[in-house]
Design a protein around this motif. Structure first.
Motif, PDB file in Angstrom:
ATOM      1  N   LEU A   1       0.835  -1.205   0.000  1.00 57.19           N
ATOM      2  CA  LEU A   1       0.000   0.000   0.000  1.00 57.19           C
ATOM      3  C   LEU A   1       0.866   1.250   0.000  1.00 57.19           C
ATOM      4  N   THR A   2       0.486   2.208  -0.830  1.00 58.15           N
ATOM      5  CA  THR A   2       1.092   3.542  -0.818  1.00 58.15           C
ATOM      6  C   THR A   2       0.002   4.546  -0.480  1.00 58.15           C
ATOM      7  N   VAL A   3       0.306   5.466   0.419  1.00 62.14           N
ATOM      8  CA  VAL A   3      -0.654   6.517   0.780  1.00 62.14           C
ATOM      9  C   VAL A   3      -0.079   7.858   0.359  1.00 62.14           C
ATOM     10  N   GLU A   4      -0.855   8.573  -0.434  1.00 63.80           N
ATOM     11  CA  GLU A   4      -0.469   9.911  -0.886  1.00 63.80           C
ATOM     12  C   GLU A   4      -1.174  10.932   0.010  1.00 63.80           C
ATOM     13  N   TYR A   5      -0.408  11.666   0.803  1.00 64.60           N
ATOM     14  CA  TYR A   5      -0.992  12.612   1.761  1.00 64.60           C
ATOM     15  C   TYR A   5      -1.032  14.022   1.190  1.00 64.60           C
TER      16      TYR A   5
ATOM     17  N   GLU B   1      -7.923  22.299  -5.093  1.00 66.87           N
ATOM     18  CA  GLU B   1      -6.587  22.117  -5.674  1.00 66.87           C
ATOM     19  C   GLU B   1      -5.968  20.788  -5.243  1.00 66.87           C
ATOM     20  N   LEU B   2      -6.053  20.476  -3.954  1.00 65.79           N
ATOM     21  CA  LEU B   2      -5.450  19.251  -3.441  1.00 65.79           C
ATOM     22  C   LEU B   2      -6.212  18.013  -3.902  1.00 65.79           C
ATOM     23  N   ALA B   3      -7.530  18.114  -3.962  1.00 66.15           N
ATOM     24  CA  ALA B   3      -8.330  16.996  -4.468  1.00 66.15           C
ATOM     25  C   ALA B   3      -7.978  16.711  -5.922  1.00 66.15           C
TER      26      ALA B   3
ATOM     27  N   TYR C   1     -12.293  13.919   5.016  1.00 64.00           N
ATOM     28  CA  TYR C   1     -13.229  14.198   6.110  1.00 64.00           C
ATOM     29  C   TYR C   1     -13.468  15.694   6.155  1.00 64.00           C
ATOM     30  N   ALA C   2     -14.517  16.120   6.837  1.00 62.44           N
ATOM     31  CA  ALA C   2     -14.957  17.519   6.915  1.00 62.44           C
ATOM     32  C   ALA C   2     -15.656  17.893   5.607  1.00 62.44           C
ATOM     33  N   ASN C   3     -16.847  18.456   5.736  1.00 60.30           N
ATOM     34  CA  ASN C   3     -17.695  18.689   4.564  1.00 60.30           C
ATOM     35  C   ASN C   3     -17.046  19.456   3.423  1.00 60.30           C
ATOM     36  N   PRO C   4     -16.301  20.551   3.675  1.00 61.48           N
ATOM     37  CA  PRO C   4     -15.682  21.248   2.542  1.00 61.48           C
ATOM     38  C   PRO C   4     -14.717  20.354   1.762  1.00 61.48           C
ATOM     39  N   MET C   5     -13.974  19.497   2.475  1.00 64.48           N
ATOM     40  CA  MET C   5     -13.045  18.580   1.809  1.00 64.48           C
ATOM     41  C   MET C   5     -13.810  17.527   1.006  1.00 64.48           C
ATOM     42  N   VAL C   6     -14.862  16.988   1.605  1.00 66.35           N
ATOM     43  CA  VAL C   6     -15.638  15.939   0.943  1.00 66.35           C
ATOM     44  C   VAL C   6     -16.307  16.488  -0.316  1.00 66.35           C
ATOM     45  N   LEU C   7     -16.921  17.651  -0.214  1.00 69.49           N
ATOM     46  CA  LEU C   7     -17.605  18.237  -1.363  1.00 69.49           C
ATOM     47  C   LEU C   7     -16.628  18.597  -2.476  1.00 69.49           C
ATOM     48  N   ALA C   8     -15.449  19.118  -2.121  1.00 70.84           N
ATOM     49  CA  ALA C   8     -14.444  19.454  -3.129  1.00 70.84           C
ATOM     50  C   ALA C   8     -13.961  18.196  -3.843  1.00 70.84           C
ATOM     51  N   THR C   9     -13.779  17.107  -3.097  1.00 71.76           N
ATOM     52  CA  THR C   9     -13.329  15.852  -3.702  1.00 71.76           C
ATOM     53  C   THR C   9     -14.405  15.272  -4.605  1.00 71.76           C
ATOM     54  N   LYS C  10     -15.645  15.367  -4.164  1.00 68.36           N
ATOM     55  CA  LYS C  10     -16.756  14.873  -4.981  1.00 68.36           C
ATOM     56  C   LYS C  10     -16.851  15.643  -6.291  1.00 68.36           C
TER      57      LYS C  10
END
Length: 326
Positions: A65-69, A81-83, A97-106
């Motif tokens: 497994l590789t995890v990209e942080y 930008e990060l998503a 996690y956290a709604n702004p992060m989740v919505l941006a990723t979606k």
């Protein structure tokens, strides 16, 4: 309880030395993109819980497994930008996690599976179409934030039996934060507590909001939000200066000088997010994995802050605490 030294040993520095292209191209490894709202130092215990559960399930970072942080460092503006960076890396699943992060990723991808370890009211904020069958490429765990408003006010009332004036601090740019604010207002009306709302949009708005608050409240309720979480030391300091007991949802706020928190146990949520990621890495579709609710809740109280505020905490309240910080 997982400690910070365990986090650093487990990560081996990966959380602070961002991914190298050569690592992501290694064959035979699955890749997880991890998008954090804060910093590895502040939220490392959550990541450790996530990685430990993955190890128990057979996924070992550096072996198969590789995890990209990617860390937004408290800036919701960086989420898109990060998503997008993680999408370009074509990882197998993105955990956030956290709604702004989740919505941006979606918004960044409809193809890569997304697991949210913690989101407030995912149905009401439009993250998923259904709790039983989320649909699309997103699934995860709800923090039930709006459902806890009544419990938070009950705890404040136990602390201040004659509570009549409450201030609520929320981020107007965060739909989950605003939903929680309205729930707290409604819960307050039901028990005769008037609530004054303080809506901020950026960290720089926090100090002026406290100036508006002077003499108009007996306690402060801080809604869930990335910007407010990132400013927890400033908020806690300002609250003590204004002689205001604070009610929050994250124990990290209490560690930073807030008075009291009640909410889901976040390390447990992140352990369970590891189970979601495992299912997806083994072929399950996010659309078919139901949204789950928290099962562990913690009441944390800071006695040092209570003394600074001149509060004599009821023994009945202290006896219910899962943790007392002295």
């Amino acid at each position: 309880m997982i400690r910070r030294r365990e986090f650093m040993a487990l990560l081996g520095g990966a959380a602070v030395a961002w991914p190298v292209a050569a690592r992501t191209q290694e064959t035979g490894k699955r890749r997880i993109g991890f998008l954090g709202s804060g910093t590895s130092a502040a939220q490392g215990l959550w990541v450790t819980a996530f990685l430990q559960r993955l190890r128990e399930l057979g996924w070992i970072e550096g072996r198969n497994l590789t995890v990209e942080y990617r860390w937004a460092e408290g800036s919701s503006e960086r989420a898109a930008e990060l998503a997008a960076e993680l999408v370009r890396l074509n990882v197998d699943v993105i955990v956030t996690y956290a709604n702004p992060m989740v919505l941006a990723t979606k918004q960044a991808t409809s193809a890569i599976p997304i697991v949210f370890a913690a989101a407030a009211d995912p149905l009401g904020t439009g993250i998923v179409a259904s709790l039983a069958r989320p649909g699309g490429n997103v699934t995860g765990l709800s923090v039930q934030q709006t459902d806890l408003a009544g419990k938070h006010l009950e705890l404040l009332h136990d602390l201040i039996p004659g509570l009549r004036r409450l201030a609520i601090l929320a981020n107007a740019n965060n739909s989950a934060s605003m939903l929680e604010m309205r729930e707290v207002q409604a819960a307050g009306r039901a028990i005769g507590v008037a609530a004054a709302t303080l809506e901020i949009r950026r960290a720089e708005d926090i100090a002026p909001a406290f100036e508006e608050l002077k003499g108009h409240a007996e306690a402060l309720y801080v809604c869930i939000d990335t910007v407010l979480f990132g400013s927890r030391v400033r908020i806690s300091t300002l609250a003590v200066g204004a002689r205001l007991p604070t009610m929050v949802s994250n124990r990290e706020f209490v560690e930073a000088g807030g008075l009291m928190s009640y909410g889901p146990n976040f390390p447990d949520l992140f352990r369970r997010a590891g189970e979601f990621a495992d299912k997806i890495l083994r072929g399950a579709k996010p659309a078919d994995i139901p949204i789950e609710q928290p099962t562990k809740f913690d009441l944390v109280i800071n006695l040092t802050t209570a003394k600074a505020l001149g509060l004599d905490l009821p023994a009945s309240l202290l006896s219910r605490a899962n943790e007392v910080i002295e």
